[in-house]
Design a protein around this motif. Structure first.
Motif, PDB file in Angstrom:
ATOM      1  N   LEU A 114       0.861  -1.184   0.000  1.00 25.97           N
ATOM      2  CA  LEU A 114       0.000   0.000   0.000  1.00 25.97           C
ATOM      3  C   LEU A 114       0.894   1.230   0.000  1.00 25.97           C
ATOM      4  O   LEU A 114       1.606   1.493   0.981  1.00 25.97           O
ATOM      5  CB  LEU A 114      -0.913  -0.023   1.221  1.00 25.97           C
ATOM      6  CG  LEU A 114      -2.025   1.016   1.308  1.00 25.97           C
ATOM      7  CD1 LEU A 114      -2.857   1.040   0.044  1.00 25.97           C
ATOM      8  CD2 LEU A 114      -2.913   0.729   2.507  1.00 25.97           C
ATOM      9  N   LEU A 168       1.300   5.279  -0.174  1.00 26.26           N
ATOM     10  CA  LEU A 168       0.550   6.499   0.127  1.00 26.26           C
ATOM     11  C   LEU A 168       1.332   7.701  -0.386  1.00 26.26           C
ATOM     12  O   LEU A 168       2.439   7.981   0.071  1.00 26.26           O
ATOM     13  CB  LEU A 168       0.323   6.621   1.636  1.00 26.26           C
ATOM     14  CG  LEU A 168      -0.323   5.408   2.324  1.00 26.26           C
ATOM     15  CD1 LEU A 168      -0.520   5.683   3.807  1.00 26.26           C
ATOM     16  CD2 LEU A 168      -1.638   5.047   1.663  1.00 26.26           C
ATOM     17  N   ILE A 224      -5.551   3.615   7.951  1.00 24.84           N
ATOM     18  CA  ILE A 224      -5.068   2.782   6.844  1.00 24.84           C
ATOM     19  C   ILE A 224      -4.215   1.635   7.376  1.00 24.84           C
ATOM     20  O   ILE A 224      -4.316   0.494   6.899  1.00 24.84           O
ATOM     21  CB  ILE A 224      -4.297   3.642   5.833  1.00 24.84           C
ATOM     22  CG1 ILE A 224      -5.269   4.558   5.075  1.00 24.84           C
ATOM     23  CG2 ILE A 224      -3.509   2.781   4.855  1.00 24.84           C
ATOM     24  CD1 ILE A 224      -4.604   5.616   4.221  1.00 24.84           C
ATOM     25  N   LEU A 225      -3.376   1.898   8.371  1.00 25.94           N
ATOM     26  CA  LEU A 225      -2.594   0.830   8.992  1.00 25.94           C
ATOM     27  C   LEU A 225      -3.514  -0.241   9.576  1.00 25.94           C
ATOM     28  O   LEU A 225      -3.247  -1.446   9.454  1.00 25.94           O
ATOM     29  CB  LEU A 225      -1.704   1.407  10.091  1.00 25.94           C
ATOM     30  CG  LEU A 225      -0.391   2.047   9.647  1.00 25.94           C
ATOM     31  CD1 LEU A 225       0.179   2.901  10.776  1.00 25.94           C
ATOM     32  CD2 LEU A 225       0.613   0.978   9.233  1.00 25.94           C
ATOM     33  N   ALA A 251      -4.867  -2.206   6.764  1.00 25.48           N
ATOM     34  CA  ALA A 251      -3.780  -3.010   6.197  1.00 25.48           C
ATOM     35  C   ALA A 251      -3.547  -4.264   7.023  1.00 25.48           C
ATOM     36  O   ALA A 251      -3.322  -5.352   6.482  1.00 25.48           O
ATOM     37  CB  ALA A 251      -2.504  -2.174   6.109  1.00 25.48           C
ATOM     38  N   ILE A 306       3.033  -0.808   4.282  1.00 28.00           N
ATOM     39  CA  ILE A 306       2.674   0.481   3.699  1.00 28.00           C
ATOM     40  C   ILE A 306       3.974   1.232   3.423  1.00 28.00           C
ATOM     41  O   ILE A 306       4.978   1.037   4.121  1.00 28.00           O
ATOM     42  CB  ILE A 306       1.728   1.317   4.574  1.00 28.00           C
ATOM     43  CG1 ILE A 306       2.442   1.858   5.818  1.00 28.00           C
ATOM     44  CG2 ILE A 306       0.497   0.528   4.978  1.00 28.00           C
ATOM     45  CD1 ILE A 306       1.670   2.972   6.492  1.00 28.00           C
ATOM     46  N   THR A 348       5.535   5.117   2.364  1.00 33.16           N
ATOM     47  CA  THR A 348       5.293   6.553   2.270  1.00 33.16           C
ATOM     48  C   THR A 348       6.593   7.269   1.929  1.00 33.16           C
ATOM     49  O   THR A 348       7.680   6.713   2.081  1.00 33.16           O
ATOM     50  CB  THR A 348       4.743   7.132   3.590  1.00 33.16           C
ATOM     51  OG1 THR A 348       5.725   6.952   4.635  1.00 33.16           O
ATOM     52  CG2 THR A 348       3.450   6.447   3.999  1.00 33.16           C
ATOM     53  N   TRP A 350       6.164  -0.448   8.057  1.00 39.88           N
ATOM     54  CA  TRP A 350       5.989   0.895   7.490  1.00 39.88           C
ATOM     55  C   TRP A 350       7.338   1.339   6.941  1.00 39.88           C
ATOM     56  O   TRP A 350       8.274   1.575   7.697  1.00 39.88           O
ATOM     57  CB  TRP A 350       5.479   1.845   8.570  1.00 39.88           C
ATOM     58  CG  TRP A 350       5.196   3.249   8.099  1.00 39.88           C
ATOM     59  CD1 TRP A 350       5.453   3.801   6.886  1.00 39.88           C
ATOM     60  CD2 TRP A 350       4.598   4.298   8.877  1.00 39.88           C
ATOM     61  NE1 TRP A 350       5.052   5.119   6.845  1.00 39.88           N
ATOM     62  CE2 TRP A 350       4.523   5.445   8.057  1.00 39.88           C
ATOM     63  CE3 TRP A 350       4.124   4.370  10.190  1.00 39.88           C
ATOM     64  CZ2 TRP A 350       4.003   6.647   8.510  1.00 39.88           C
ATOM     65  CZ3 TRP A 350       3.609   5.571  10.642  1.00 39.88           C
ATOM     66  CH2 TRP A 350       3.537   6.701   9.809  1.00 39.88           C
ATOM     67  N   ALA A 377      -9.130   3.049   0.908  1.00 41.84           N
ATOM     68  CA  ALA A 377      -8.096   2.027   1.074  1.00 41.84           C
ATOM     69  C   ALA A 377      -8.681   0.751   1.649  1.00 41.84           C
ATOM     70  O   ALA A 377      -8.350  -0.357   1.204  1.00 41.84           O
ATOM     71  CB  ALA A 377      -6.981   2.552   1.969  1.00 41.84           C
TER      72      ALA A 377
END
Length: 262
Positions: free
Chosen positions: A119, A121, A133-134, A137, A145, A147, A172, A252
């Motif tokens: 994912l 972002l 979103i986490l 997910a 995710i 970023t 992340w 999402a």
């Protein structure tokens, strides 16, 4: 924190709390997490380095499992804990000061066998949205995710509370260049789908059978043109004309559900 077992009557220092109100970033590089799910997940995460737990006795009793006898706890009243967190933050009698998680590299995630989606972002900056979103997910088995480091919220109590424990379980990755990261993701065998309301294809039409990298744009502005150009396909959710768009965290969640149930 060990799972199961009875709660221990742990000793702590009483008294007024020191420190000012904040968004979850403490002094000396530490962060503050609050709320039962966020704190409990952080305590159970062996990758966390914990500094101190401020808590009410009711907050300690709500935790699942035991804390070591030597764990640094300071008991406090509800009003005292409120001074350590964001204004009106629902701390539920628990505030944990700990070190941020170690940085993850994109290559480590891409080299880890996983059928879960990635994912990405693009400039999603609201910590509540990133936390939500986490959480989605984690619920739908996303592999990570990703970023851009300068255009995403820092790890914080707000993100952790919104993630309801998922901050500790979903990798992340922060990258310098999101477009270059998308090139690396494609080279690893992922089909990159960018979510765009103006796209002709619906998400179900664009969804392949293989591994998927889902790209979500910023709140309001959507994906930047350069990021959209690095996607293999653009797709939209078939929402009613009665509403212009969905919140990025809601979109999402729906897309992750569609991937999980294809």
């Amino acid at each position: 924190m060990a799972k199961g077992g009875s709660k221990r009557a742990l000793r702590g220092r009483a008294g007024r709390m020191q420190g000012g109100r904040g968004s979850g970033r403490a002094s000396s590089g530490q962060i503050r997490l609050w709320g039962r799910h966020a704190v409990e997940a952080a305590l159970k995460n062996p990758q966390r380095s914990h500094h101190k737990l401020w808590a009410t006795r009711e907050g300690i009793a709500s935790l699942d499992g035991e804390l070591p006898e030597t764990f640094p706890i300071e008991y406090a009243e509800v009003a005292d804990l409120a001074r350590l967190v964001s204004r009106d933050a629902p701390h539920q009698g628990l505030v944990l000061e700990c070190a941020p998680l170690e940085d993850l590299h994109l290559g480590d995630v891409l080299e880890t066998p996983s059928e879960g989606p990635l994912l990405i972002l693009d400039h999603v900056t609201d910590p509540h949205n990133v936390g939500a979103i986490l959480r989605s997910a984690s619920a739908f088995g996303a592999a990570a995710i990703i970023t851009q480091d300068r255009h995403a919220p820092p790890e914080s109590g707000v993100v952790a509370k919104s993630a309801s424990g998922a901050l500790e379980t979903v990798p992340w990755v922060r990258v310098v260049n999101l477009a270059r990261a998308l090139d690396d993701i494609a080279a690893a065998g992922y089909w990159r789908i960018g979510m765009a309301g103006e796209a002709e294809a619906t998400f179900s039409q664009a969804l392949p059978a293989g591994r998927v990298a889902l790209v979500m744009g910023a709140e309001g502005g959507g994906m930047r043109p350069n990021i959209a150009a690095h996607c293999d396909a653009l797709a939209r959710l078939p929402i009613s004309n009665a509403i212009e768009s969905l919140n990025v965290s809601n979109a999402a969640a729906i897309a992750l559900y569609a991937i999980a149930t294809r």
